[in-house]
Design a protein around this motif. Structure first.
Motif, PDB file in Angstrom:
ATOM      1  N   ASN A   3       1.052  -1.030  -0.136  1.00 47.17           N
ATOM      2  CA  ASN A   3       0.142   0.116   0.013  1.00 47.17           C
ATOM      3  C   ASN A   3       0.356   1.611  -0.456  1.00 47.17           C
ATOM      4  OD1 ASN A   3      -2.332  -1.532  -0.206  1.00 47.17           O
ATOM      5  ND2 ASN A   3      -2.298  -1.621   2.404  1.00 47.17           N
ATOM      6  N   TRP A   4       2.092   1.524   0.957  1.00 51.41           N
ATOM      7  CA  TRP A   4       2.744   2.374   0.787  1.00 51.41           C
ATOM      8  C   TRP A   4       3.122   3.140  -0.766  1.00 51.41           C
ATOM      9  CZ3 TRP A   4       7.704   4.884  -0.518  1.00 51.41           C
ATOM     10  CH2 TRP A   4       7.484   5.749   0.287  1.00 51.41           C
ATOM     11  N   LEU A   5       4.209   1.087  -1.620  1.00 50.45           N
ATOM     12  CA  LEU A   5       4.554   1.512  -2.755  1.00 50.45           C
ATOM     13  C   LEU A   5       3.707   2.461  -3.819  1.00 50.45           C
ATOM     14  CD1 LEU A   5       6.210  -1.687  -3.179  1.00 50.45           C
ATOM     15  CD2 LEU A   5       7.568   1.223  -2.766  1.00 50.45           C
ATOM     16  N   ALA A   6       2.317   1.882  -4.072  1.00 54.53           N
ATOM     17  CA  ALA A   6       1.335   2.148  -4.324  1.00 54.53           C
ATOM     18  C   ALA A   6       1.152   3.637  -4.445  1.00 54.53           C
ATOM     19  CB  ALA A   6      -0.098   1.585  -3.978  1.00 54.53           C
ATOM     20  N   GLN A   7       0.140   4.337  -2.749  1.00 51.93           N
ATOM     21  CA  GLN A   7       0.067   5.667  -2.146  1.00 51.93           C
ATOM     22  C   GLN A   7       1.252   5.925  -2.705  1.00 51.93           C
ATOM     23  OE1 GLN A   7      -1.561   4.852   1.072  1.00 51.93           O
ATOM     24  NE2 GLN A   7      -3.138   3.617   0.757  1.00 51.93           N
ATOM     25  N   ASN A   8       2.058   5.717  -2.496  1.00 48.99           N
ATOM     26  CA  ASN A   8       3.333   7.045  -2.440  1.00 48.99           C
ATOM     27  C   ASN A   8       4.016   7.188  -3.354  1.00 48.99           C
ATOM     28  OD1 ASN A   8       3.974   7.991   0.775  1.00 48.99           O
ATOM     29  ND2 ASN A   8       3.179   6.100   1.363  1.00 48.99           N
ATOM     30  N   GLU A   9       4.429   6.118  -4.693  1.00 44.06           N
ATOM     31  CA  GLU A   9       4.899   6.486  -6.257  1.00 44.06           C
ATOM     32  C   GLU A   9       4.116   5.783  -6.452  1.00 44.06           C
ATOM     33  OE1 GLU A   9       8.458   3.511  -5.014  1.00 44.06           O
ATOM     34  OE2 GLU A   9       9.192   4.665  -3.690  1.00 44.06           O
ATOM     35  N   GLN A  10       2.854   5.360  -6.552  1.00 43.47           N
ATOM     36  CA  GLN A  10       2.261   5.140  -7.433  1.00 43.47           C
ATOM     37  C   GLN A  10       2.712   4.088  -7.977  1.00 43.47           C
ATOM     38  OE1 GLN A  10       2.957   8.386  -7.331  1.00 43.47           O
ATOM     39  NE2 GLN A  10       1.049   8.097  -6.222  1.00 43.47           N
ATOM     40  N   TYR A  11       3.046   2.871  -7.272  1.00 44.37           N
ATOM     41  CA  TYR A  11       3.943   1.958  -8.157  1.00 44.37           C
ATOM     42  C   TYR A  11       3.582   0.636  -7.344  1.00 44.37           C
ATOM     43  CZ  TYR A  11       7.742  -1.556  -8.939  1.00 44.37           C
ATOM     44  OH  TYR A  11       8.841  -2.222  -9.312  1.00 44.37           O
ATOM     45  N   ASP A  12       2.799  -0.305  -8.629  1.00 46.56           N
ATOM     46  CA  ASP A  12       1.998  -1.430  -8.943  1.00 46.56           C
ATOM     47  C   ASP A  12       2.997  -2.238  -8.521  1.00 46.56           C
ATOM     48  OD1 ASP A  12      -0.462  -0.460  -7.147  1.00 46.56           O
ATOM     49  OD2 ASP A  12      -0.787   0.002  -9.433  1.00 46.56           O
ATOM     50  N   THR A  13       3.204  -3.769  -8.502  1.00 42.79           N
ATOM     51  CA  THR A  13       3.729  -4.802  -8.854  1.00 42.79           C
ATOM     52  C   THR A  13       2.741  -5.792  -8.919  1.00 42.79           C
ATOM     53  OG1 THR A  13       5.275  -6.532  -8.063  1.00 42.79           O
ATOM     54  CG2 THR A  13       4.527  -5.627  -6.634  1.00 42.79           C
ATOM     55  N   LYS A  14       3.231  -7.036  -9.799  1.00 39.33           N
ATOM     56  CA  LYS A  14       2.402  -8.331 -10.261  1.00 39.33           C
ATOM     57  C   LYS A  14       2.486  -9.423  -8.866  1.00 39.33           C
ATOM     58  CE  LYS A  14       0.533 -11.442 -12.281  1.00 39.33           C
ATOM     59  NZ  LYS A  14      -1.269 -11.899 -12.587  1.00 39.33           N
ATOM     60  N   TYR A  15       3.970  -9.574  -8.376  1.00 40.24           N
ATOM     61  CA  TYR A  15       3.997 -10.319  -7.535  1.00 40.24           C
ATOM     62  C   TYR A  15       4.697  -9.772  -6.630  1.00 40.24           C
ATOM     63  CZ  TYR A  15       3.189 -13.908 -10.559  1.00 40.24           C
ATOM     64  OH  TYR A  15       2.863 -14.904 -11.769  1.00 40.24           O
ATOM     65  N   ILE A  16       4.571  -9.925  -5.487  1.00 43.65           N
ATOM     66  CA  ILE A  16       5.884  -9.337  -4.087  1.00 43.65           C
ATOM     67  C   ILE A  16       6.811 -10.830  -3.589  1.00 43.65           C
ATOM     68  CG2 ILE A  16       4.262  -9.562  -2.184  1.00 43.65           C
ATOM     69  CD1 ILE A  16       5.548  -6.892  -1.447  1.00 43.65           C
ATOM     70  N   THR A  17       8.297 -10.778  -3.921  1.00 42.41           N
ATOM     71  CA  THR A  17       8.046 -11.954  -2.598  1.00 42.41           C
ATOM     72  C   THR A  17       8.816 -11.381  -1.526  1.00 42.41           C
ATOM     73  OG1 THR A  17       9.490 -12.714  -5.409  1.00 42.41           O
ATOM     74  CG2 THR A  17      10.733 -13.341  -3.028  1.00 42.41           C
ATOM     75  N   LEU A  18       8.187 -12.709  -0.496  1.00 43.56           N
ATOM     76  CA  LEU A  18       9.077 -12.283   0.789  1.00 43.56           C
ATOM     77  C   LEU A  18      10.451 -13.038   0.919  1.00 43.56           C
ATOM     78  CD1 LEU A  18       8.540 -11.224   3.905  1.00 43.56           C
ATOM     79  CD2 LEU A  18       7.551 -13.281   4.241  1.00 43.56           C
ATOM     80  N   LEU A  19      11.709 -11.720   1.630  1.00 51.86           N
ATOM     81  CA  LEU A  19      12.308 -13.272   1.468  1.00 51.86           C
ATOM     82  C   LEU A  19      13.405 -13.070   3.113  1.00 51.86           C
ATOM     83  CD1 LEU A  19      13.980 -11.516  -1.574  1.00 51.86           C
ATOM     84  CD2 LEU A  19      13.741 -13.648  -0.872  1.00 51.86           C
ATOM     85  N   GLN A  20      13.140 -13.689   3.991  1.00 51.00           N
ATOM     86  CA  GLN A  20      13.237 -13.185   5.417  1.00 51.00           C
ATOM     87  C   GLN A  20      14.808 -13.251   5.546  1.00 51.00           C
ATOM     88  OE1 GLN A  20       9.637 -14.205   8.169  1.00 51.00           O
ATOM     89  NE2 GLN A  20      10.149 -16.381   6.786  1.00 51.00           N
ATOM     90  N   PRO A  21      15.918 -12.644   5.861  1.00 48.88           N
ATOM     91  CA  PRO A  21      16.727 -12.281   6.799  1.00 48.88           C
ATOM     92  C   PRO A  21      18.082 -14.216   7.068  1.00 48.88           C
ATOM     93  CG  PRO A  21      15.943 -10.927   7.415  1.00 48.88           C
ATOM     94  CD  PRO A  21      15.209 -11.023   7.150  1.00 48.88           C
TER      95      PRO A  21
END
Length: 242
Positions: A91-109
């Motif tokens: 939501n932050w990327l969409a609202q603040n950068e108008q950036y949408d993505t098809k997939y999000i890949t969660l990578l834990q340290p």
């Protein structure tokens, strides 16, 4: 719509290993191993760290990751949901950068042995299957029929229907897999609707070898990971014979 965002989640607090995400593992902060693997990926368009901690943010930027926001403190508690953390980033990327993505890949340290090929393979698999979710898996160290509960007196309790002894032979058991925590590829629209990593009957597993599935949650696991990583680094420095 952009392609794939790699989201590395790293809060400042940690009970198992204090300041775990920036503890030094084989010469680098723990989080650096995941950042470097993500930056080597051919499938990720961006590598973003979600953290509440300014020191983690600074270290993450130094190793090449983006930290476009600091996570709200209410999303950095022991009881905070990873689902909410990911939704916040989307939501932050969409609202603040108008950036949408098809997939999000969660990578834990906490999975420092995962490599770029694992990330790319899982994303390619998600596209091939048009999957809502792909989760990193490893062969389970023990089959469910070999597991037992135990009461306060030490009496063993059956977790699955009793099996004949012959059915416990490894050669005749079906293969089973366990979540390794190394990666989750999530189709964003589906994830926002279902708010789960494992949508019913629409989740695929991406098999990874055990040596790249090690997950760190305790001091003992950190110590073992340090020894394994130091050995791996030293081996990579040994010149090959001509």
């Amino acid at each position: 719509m952009a392609g794939v965002v790699g989201l590395i989640t790293a809060r400042g607090g940690s009970k198992g290993v204090p300041r775990k995400n920036i503890q030094v593992l084989a010469g680098k902060p723990l989080i650096a191993w995941t950042i470097e693997a993500a930056l080597q990926s051919q499938e990720l368009d961006r590598v973003i760290v979600s953290t509440d901690d300014r020191e983690i943010a600074s270290i993450s930027r130094r190793y090449g990751a983006e930290v476009p926001f600091l996570r709200p403190l209410e999303l950095a508690l022991d009881a905070s949901s990873h689902v909410d953390v990911i939704l916040h980033a989307i939501n932050w990327l969409a609202q603040n950068e108008q950036y949408d993505t098809k997939y999000i890949t969660l990578l834990q340290p906490t999975s420092p042995f995962r490599i770029a090929d694992d990330i790319d393979g899982a994303i390619q698999f998600a596209r091939e299957k048009n999957a809502k979710s792909v989760i990193g898996m490893m062969e389970a160290p023990s089959h469910p029929v070999c597991l037992r509960g135990m009461n306060e007196e030490g009496l063993l309790l059956e977790l699955v229907p009793e099996q004949e002894e012959s059915a416990l032979r490894r050669q005749v058991l079906t293969e089973v897999y366990a979540f390794n925590g190394a990666l989750y590829v999530l189709e964003v629209d589906s994830f926002k609707e279902s708010e789960t990593f494992r949508p019913y009957r629409e989740t695929y597993g991406y098999k990874m070898p055990p040596e790249r599935s090690w997950e760190i949650d305790t001091e003992w696991e950190f110590l073992v990971a340090s020894l394994l990583m130091e050995n791996q680094v030293q081996s990579s420095r040994v010149p090959k014979a001509a």
